[in-house]
Write an enzyme that holds these catalytic residues in place. Structure first.
Site, mmCIF file in Angstrom:
data_model
loop_
_atom_site.group_PDB
_atom_site.id
_atom_site.type_symbol
_atom_site.label_atom_id
_atom_site.label_comp_id
_atom_site.label_asym_id
_atom_site.label_seq_id
_atom_site.Cartn_x
_atom_site.Cartn_y
_atom_site.Cartn_z
ATOM 1 N N GLY A 1 0.795 -1.213 0.000
ATOM 2 C CA GLY A 1 0.000 0.000 0.000
ATOM 3 C C GLY A 1 0.828 1.263 0.000
ATOM 4 O O GLY A 1 0.433 2.277 -0.555
ATOM 5 N N THR B 1 -4.968 5.835 2.270
ATOM 6 C CA THR B 1 -5.200 5.468 0.869
ATOM 7 C C THR B 1 -4.150 4.505 0.342
ATOM 8 O O THR B 1 -4.379 3.802 -0.633
ATOM 9 C CB THR B 1 -5.217 6.732 -0.016
ATOM 10 O OG1 THR B 1 -3.973 7.426 0.148
ATOM 11 C CG2 THR B 1 -6.371 7.634 0.368
ATOM 12 N N CYS B 2 -3.002 4.471 0.985
ATOM 13 C CA CYS B 2 -1.946 3.580 0.506
ATOM 14 C C CYS B 2 -2.364 2.123 0.637
ATOM 15 O O CYS B 2 -1.893 1.263 -0.115
ATOM 16 C CB CYS B 2 -0.646 3.830 1.251
ATOM 17 S SG CYS B 2 -0.792 3.583 3.041
ATOM 18 N N VAL B 3 -3.232 1.824 1.631
ATOM 19 C CA VAL B 3 -3.662 0.437 1.821
ATOM 20 C C VAL B 3 -5.178 0.333 1.689
ATOM 21 O O VAL B 3 -5.777 -0.657 2.101
ATOM 22 C CB VAL B 3 -3.204 -0.100 3.192
ATOM 23 C CG1 VAL B 3 -1.716 -0.352 3.192
ATOM 24 C CG2 VAL B 3 -3.617 0.843 4.322
#
EC number: 2.3.2.26
Length: 1008
Positions: free
Chosen positions: A700, A975-977
């Protein structure tokens, strides 16, 4: 009687002389020798008799010849020595000339007088023999002083009118017998030899006019159809195959030959027998050149069967000639991305650059043809030849099949003139020919009908021919037809529309053609018919499939740019298991291994996979988009499996990069421009204080990096990209964007976007359609200009239809303004001094469109595609059109399926699917409209569009975790994951309010 006591005949001979008795073998050899001696004596005796007989015969012949010479010299009438000349005329040209002078002086009585006596029979035999002697003598020495005298006699002997005048009762029959005798003794072959003895440069030779008249005489002698047909075969096969015959004759003789050539009786020619009678390909080429030269002025005056016979004859001759044998085609040039680039400095419209249906090698050496013959052959495709032929064919609809066959063969022999030929046909009657072929033939043909059974029945040949020519013509007009003209046919009062078919007809035709092409892909390989073809056409089924595919791709490309067909129009999913296409992806991904022989497939496996791969590579739009996306992901998965990794230490195989929060683009460029992006990349973010951020690394963090990086590098304020009026990106054409450093950035951006496609990470970026078309190896032209510069597009459309373009005072230049400095660029050499006129405005429109859409951004696009191709094989992307590519990059702008999202959501902390806050969350989400759902999806995943194949493809999975019990707090996200951190709200109203406040206020990323 006892043998040893009596009968001296059986007594044993005793040799008292001491010599050994002869052996049995020696006795046999002695007998054989004696027999050979007797045989030798017998042969000597017979040979002596033959020699004596020959000697006596020769002596008698010399005596008889001498006597006949004396009789000839002492003769008092022209026919007194005819018998001598019939036997020895070719050896004694002196006496032959003397006899001819006497006959000419004696007039008709000298030739025809003996027919009124009792010697009529013998005189006829003598005249036949004398005519042959005269003909052979002239053909051998056509420019001898006596040749004209001989020709006068031959003209009288082959003239029906002269015979009928001298002998009213049986003169015609006598002339017919003499002519038939000469035909049996190679009359037209001798005529041919006579022509060939005089070089074309000596067209003033006196013998040529009477020789030409003599060659035509037999064609007016025979009234019986079979006799005339035999005569016509010999005339066409020997006389009209003489190289450069129009160049060999003086103008009056050319005119005489054109007038008396029996074009109006070509329908009596037995074509199959005639086409097998040529000793070489050169003869066929010369006949095409000569016959077409003399025939085309008379097309308007002959009947339909004659037009059909002419077309069938020329087509039959063409079918056996090598492809492209009348020209040498230059090899095409491909750019680094694989697209065929037109020469942007060329001053002509490279229409053919969009046609990739043929690749020629120099084949002119296979035919030994004079340049003048080649020029005459090239004239076949000229309007002077084609227009009368098309007009005659319009008058006689029964000739349509033969005309289509003729055009197809002509395009094969002259591929560089293909556009001229097809253009002449397409322009006939303002497209009326295309309408007639479609409505009268193709629309009612059984080929390609959904309910019909496809078959290779030879009885369907006319249907195949008309379908092929319609495919060729319609594909041709699409190359030069703008969208304004293509869609103008839909308007009831449209003026100047060039689309000869209505949109409904285009829809029906494209579906019919799709059915045909799909069947060709699915059946050819299984039936083993690739190298076979239609009787009467030189194209194989594989070539036919290629032509149909090109037209189908052109119509689909038009529909991709501006949809006009019904939903699911292009899909053909009912006849094939779609799972096999996904399985075929494995074979495509291992194509290199197959070529190298690392994997061996059985014939049955190849027969099964080959049609599916053909469809996937040529008409992928026949397969549902979701299936093609699955295949694309399969390509990537197979490529990832080939990527080397350390099975014992995956961390050692990763690329580790640290990037600063405020310098993501620059740090990414510095560390990843040359890195192996196909492997795992581990990102560490450095905050503003220089400390490494704590993040959840399940893939992520890299997604967050990639999303942030994309926002920066595709920001139009950075100068690499510009936006259209629809906020769609394309490379900046400014000159500084072509500097090496900028091109390196374009290459890096291509790699980053390729990495996003490779990992299945959606990037919320919209590209201009004309730029996306370049990903598919397509060049952009006028119709694509509307998305870049609508005002310029409208201006060029106005120029295209302006009745007086000269009044606009345009020239072949464009003006660019950079940093406040304007400069003028010539589109062609000395373009500033070349005005735009009615004749050259299409060239100007093309060059302006090409300059703005292609030339200004060529280097930028090449660099971008270099980077993209390093991550994603270009042929993987060619399964999609422009709109589908955009979906592949940024996801589908389709409604968000809440049920699908819930089914593919994971939970963390105290949450599970039955927890009270989670149940409230899904209830509230069900009440959201689509804009609110998209805002939430962007809030959690950084992209407002759902994955192409549903949320099961989202990586990492959509996840909800509890964050606190404080209901006053807003939800946050990582938001990365793809993680939503949702406080444990107990009230539906509060949960709804807090979520909407968070997704609309910009609250968001949380590292905790």
């Amino acid at each position: 009687m006892i043998p040893f006591l009596g009968d001296s005949g059986r007594r044993r001979n005793i040799n008292l002389g001491g010599k050994t008795a002869a052996s049995h073998a020696s006795i046999l050899d002695q007998a054989k020798t004696q027999r050979l001696e007797r045989e030798t004596q017998r042969r000597k005796y017979e040979s002596a008799i033959k020699v004596q007989a020959w000697y006596r015969g020769r002596s008698e012949a010399r005596r008889a010849k001498a006597q006949m010479q004396r009789d000839f010299d002492a003769g008092t009438s022209p026919h007194a020595g005819a018998r001598y000349l019939a036997l020895f005329g070719q050896e004694d040209e002196y006496r032959l000339n003397a006899w001819s002078l006497a006959v000419i002086k004696g007039g008709d009585a000298a030739l025809f007088g003996p027919f009124t006596t009792g010697d009529a029979g013998s005189w006829q035999i003598l005249l036949q023999r004398l005519a042959l002697v005269l003909l052979r003598t002239v053909s051998r020495s056509p420019e001898s002083p006596s040749a004209l005298n001989y020709l006068k006699i031959l003209d009288a002997l082959l003239s029906v009118s002269t015979f009928k005048k001298a002998l009213p009762f049986n003169g015609e029959n006598l002339c017919l017998q003499i002519t038939s005798y000469l035909l049996r003794h190679d009359f037209f072959r001798l005529i041919r030899e006579g022509y060939l003895h005089v070089p074309p440069e000596r067209k003033t030779a006196p013998f040529l006019p009477p020789w030409t008249a003599l060659a035509l005489s037999p064609l007016s002698t025979f009234s019986n159809p079979s006799d005339f047909a035999n005569c016509l075969i010999q005339f066409l096969g020997h006389v009209l195959t003489v190289p450069l015959i129009p160049n060999r004759l003086p103008l009056p003789s050319v005119t005489y030959l054109a007038i008396h050539l029996p074009i109006s009786r070509l329908d009596q020619l037995p074509l199959p027998e005639f086409l097998t009678s040529f000793p070489s390909l050169e003869w066929r080429a010369h006949l095409i050149a000569n016959l077409s030269t003399f025939a085309y002025p008379r097309f308007s005056k002959v009947s339909g069967p004659v037009i059909q016979a002419y077309l069938s004859l020329i087509s039959g001759l063409m079918e056996t000639l090598p492809l492209g044998c009348f020209e040498i085609e230059k090899a095409k040039k491909a750019d680094r991305w694989g697209a065929e680039e037109p020469d942007t400095d060329d001053d002509e419209i490279p229409v053919a650059v969009q046609v990739t249906s043929f690749e020629l090698t120099p084949s002119i050496a296979s035919l030994r043809l004079d340049q003048r013959t080649l020029n005459r052959l090239q004239a076949i495709q000229s309007p002077a030849h084609l227009q009368p032929l098309l007009a005659a064919s319009s008058k006689h609809p029964s000739t349509r099949i033969a005309l289509c066959n003729f055009i197809l063969n002509l395009c094969d022999l002259m591929p560089s003139k293909r556009n001229n030929v097809l253009g002449s046909m397409a322009a006939t009657g303002s497209g009326g020919l295309i309408r007639e072929i479609y409505r009268g033939w193709v629309r009612v043909a059984p080929l390609g009908k959904d309910e019909s059974t496809r078959t290779w029945n030879p009885q369907l040949t006319p249907s195949w021919v008309t379908l092929l020519i319609l495919t060729e013509l319609f594909n041709h007009i699409l190359l030069t037809m703008g969208d304004d003209e293509f869609f103008a046919s839909a308007a009831p009062n449209a003026t100047g529309a060039r689309n000869p078919l209505t949109l409904d007809e285009v829809v029906a035709f494209s579906r019919q053609l799709l059915n045909v092409v799909f069947a060709l892909f699915t059946e050819l390989d299984q039936r083993g018919l690739q190298q076979q073809g239609i009787r009467g056409l030189r194209m194989t089924w594989e070539m036919i499939r290629e032509r149909g595919t090109q037209c189908l791709q052109a119509i689909h490309s038009r529909d991709s740019r501006r949809p006009f067909v019904p939903t699911d129009h292009w899909l053909r999913t009912g006849e094939m298991d779609l799972k096999t296409f996904v399985e075929a992806a494995l074979c495509v991904a291992e194509e290199d291994d197959l070529v190298a022989g690392a994997r061996t497939l059985t014939k049955r496996q190849l027969a099964l996979l080959s049609p599916r791969l053909g469809i996937l590579n040529n008409i992928p739009f026949a397969i549902p988009f979701d299936t093609r996306v699955s295949i694309f992901r399969r390509f990537v998965a197979n490529d990832q499996a080939k990527h080397p990794t350390d099975p014992f230490d995956r961390r050692a195989s990763r690329t580790r990069v640290s990037v600063r929060r405020g310098k993501i683009a620059q740090d990414g460029f510095d560390h990843l421009a040359d890195a192996d992006l196909k492997g795992e990349v581990q990102i560490s973010f450095i905050d503003q204080f220089g400390n490494e951020e704590a993040g959840i690394d399940g893939g992520g963090v890299f997604k967050e990096f990639l999303t942030s990086l994309s926002k920066e590098v595709f920001d139009s304020d950075r100068g690499l990209w510009l936006e259209t009026g629809q906020r769609e990106l394309y490379p900046n054409p400014h000159s500084y964007a072509t500097e090496p450093h900028s091109l390196n950035w374009f290459r890096f951006v291509g790699r980053i976007l390729g990495k996003a496609l490779y990992e299945g990470i959606l990037v919320d970026i919209a590209f201009a359609p004309f730029f996306l078309a370049k990903w598919l190896k397509k060049q952009s032209f006028l119709d694509d200009l509307a998305s870049l510069d609508p005002e310029l597009y409208r201006g060029l459309i106005h120029l295209k239809h302006d009745p007086n373009p000269e009044a606009l005072s345009l020239d072949f230049t464009v003006t660019l303004e950079e940093l406040g400095v304007a400069r003028t660029i010539d589109l062609i050499p000395d373009g500033s001094n070349i005005p735009v006129t009615r004749q050259n405005r299409l060239q100007y429109i093309y060059l302006v469109s090409n300059f703005h859409l292609n030339k200004k951004i060529r280097l930028q696009c090449e660099a971008f595609f270099d980077g993209l191709a390093s991550m994603v094989d270009p042929k993987w992307l060619r399964m999609f059109n422009q709109q589908e590519l955009q979906l592949l990059v940024s996801g589908a702008n389709s409604p968000i399926d809440i049920d699908d999202l819930r089914e593919n959501t994971q939970y963390g902390g105290v949450y599970d699917d039955d927890e009270e806050t989670i149940r409230l969350f899904w209830k509230v989400l069900k009440s959201f409209d689509q804009d609110q759902c998209r805002a939430l999806l962007r809030f959690v995943t950084s992209c407002s569009r759902p994955p192409l194949l549903g949320f099961k493809e989202l990586y990492p999975k959509f996840c909800i975790r509890d964050s606190s019990n404080d209901e006053s707090r807003l939800p946050t996200s990582s938001t990365c994951v793809n993680l939503l951190k949702l406080p444990r709200y107990k009230s539906e109203a509060i949960l709804r309010q807090k979520i909407l406040q968070a997704v609309t206020s910009g609250a968001g990323f949380d590292l905790s």
